[in-house]
Design an enzyme around this catalytic site. Structure first.
Site, PDB file in Angstrom:
ATOM      1  N   LYS A  93      -2.084   1.014  -0.167  1.00 29.64           N
ATOM      2  CA  LYS A  93      -2.390   0.392  -1.459  1.00 29.64           C
ATOM      3  C   LYS A  93      -3.781   0.829  -1.905  1.00 29.64           C
ATOM      4  O   LYS A  93      -4.694   0.919  -1.083  1.00 29.64           O
ATOM      5  CB  LYS A  93      -2.378  -1.137  -1.326  1.00 29.64           C
ATOM      6  N   GLN A 127     -12.073  -0.292  -5.689  1.00 25.35           N
ATOM      7  CA  GLN A 127     -10.657  -0.426  -6.049  1.00 25.35           C
ATOM      8  C   GLN A 127      -9.972  -1.440  -5.143  1.00 25.35           C
ATOM      9  O   GLN A 127      -9.191  -2.281  -5.601  1.00 25.35           O
ATOM     10  CB  GLN A 127      -9.948   0.923  -5.916  1.00 25.35           C
ATOM     11  N   SER A 155     -18.876   2.921  -4.791  1.00 24.01           N
ATOM     12  CA  SER A 155     -18.742   4.057  -5.712  1.00 24.01           C
ATOM     13  C   SER A 155     -17.288   4.476  -5.844  1.00 24.01           C
ATOM     14  O   SER A 155     -16.988   5.493  -6.441  1.00 24.01           O
ATOM     15  CB  SER A 155     -19.584   5.235  -5.215  1.00 24.01           C
ATOM     16  N   LYS A 167      -9.247   1.072   2.736  1.00 24.84           N
ATOM     17  CA  LYS A 167     -10.128  -0.028   2.334  1.00 24.84           C
ATOM     18  C   LYS A 167      -9.358  -1.272   1.899  1.00 24.84           C
ATOM     19  O   LYS A 167      -9.896  -2.387   1.948  1.00 24.84           O
ATOM     20  CB  LYS A 167     -11.031   0.428   1.192  1.00 24.84           C
TER      21      LYS A 167
END
Length: 334
Positions: free
Chosen positions: A51, A87, A82, A56
């Site tokens: 995803k 996201q 960054s 992350k």
């Protein structure tokens, strides 16, 4: 768990239960071509298919959902990033039904900024320094009473990233080593914690971009980097943090091999390109860096079955890494 002094296998298992409905169990892919090139069996953990396009999502989901469990009335979350972590945190906040602000440095690519916004987060720009990112994030947290979701230096984030190893060791139980890209150290800390308890004979090996110099710090047992910390210049834009975290670094010293594999921009560009061509997977340069390490002569010959974590697949298709590296040809892999 965010305030506890360490992270253990039980924390990682709890994280897996917390996040499993919101993240993918990513596949392990193999390639006869890369086995022949490396002279060993390589098992690629495809977090580029996770995803939000990177590993992350695991840490961010565990951190955000843990924050909401501890404080159901929390107003929202804020982070600095960054790219991939921004996201992931925006996605995790949407899953948890929380407002999200992401502090990004000026000059962040519009592709990344648009991706973060697409998950419903608000963007705030800061100066492109580690200090400015931290200060701006802290100011937003103080003003809005939002909880901070740290990209790596938080035990909930670390436990979430450790779920990679739970899956990988189920998929390939008899690994000799796992290669992991290192920036702030959250992913490798979580993986090493799980591996240490589930398969202690398996070595966890850090892979870094040229210029990070993690090895001397690991061997000294203390962080030798410049203060204040700085970002390093590398194609692996997911690995620009020079200094590992206050929480992650002691875990690395205890559980990660002291010999760190270092990869140049040319090597990672060439490996990224070759992986696209031969494995048909879009990976970003931070993942290409680990592929390059797996193919290099830095890896001890006795390690026969090696896990390779493909950390992400997010990159700007208008700025392909092998063009940025001066058109690095495949022979640059070395």
């Amino acid at each position: 768990m965010g305030t506890m002094s360490k992270v253990c296998l039980e924390d990682i298992r709890l994280a897996y239960q917390r996040i499993k409905l919101h993240v993918h169990r990513t596949p392990v892919i193999t390639s006869q071509y890369f086995n022949e090139q490396s002279g060993r069996q390589l098992f690629f953990k495809a977090e580029n298919l996770q995803k939000t396009g990177s590993f992350k999502a695991r840490g961010a989901c565990n951190c955000v959902l843990s924050i909401k469990e501890r404080n159901p009335l929390v107003s929202g979350v804020v982070t600095h990033s960054s790219g991939n972590h921004g996201q992931a945190t925006a996605y995790a906040a949407r899953v948890a039904g929380l407002a999200c602000t992401v502090v990004v440095p000026r000059g962040t690519s519009e592709v990344k900024a648009d991706a973060i916004r697409s998950y419903g987060a608000e963007l705030i720009y800061c100066e492109p320094t580690p200090l400015s990112r931290h200060e701006t994030c802290a100011a937003v947290a103080a003003e809005t009473r939002a909880a901070v979701v740290h990209p790596y230096d938080d035990y909930d984030t670390i436990a979430g990233q450790g779920t990679i190893a739970l899956e990988l060791l189920e998929q390939v139980p008899d690994l000799d080593a796992i290669l992991v890209a290192v920036s702030g150290g959250g992913m490798i800390s979580g993986i090493a914690t799980a591996v240490n308890e589930l398969r202690p004979e398996c070595k966890v090996i850090a892979v870094e971009p040229d210029g990070k110099h993690l090895g001397p710090s690991l061997r000294a047992g203390r962080r030798l980097w410049l203060d204040p910390p700085r970002f390093i210049s590398t194609l692996a834009d997911g690995c620009t943090t020079q200094q590992c975290g206050r929480l992650t670094f002691p875990i690395l010293c205890r559980l990660v091999e002291p010999t760190v594999l270092t990869v140049t921009d040319d090597q990672m560009a060439a490996a990224t390109r070759r992986f696209w061509q031969r494995a048909k997977h879009v990976i970003e340069p931070s993942a290409g860096m680990v592929v390059a390490a797996a193919l290099s002569d830095q890896l001890p010959a006795e390690l026969r079955r090696v896990g390779v974590v493909l950390c992400g697949g997010n990159l700007d298709l208008d700025r392909l890494p092998w063009l940025s590296a001066g058109g690095a040809a495949p022979h640059a892999l070395g």
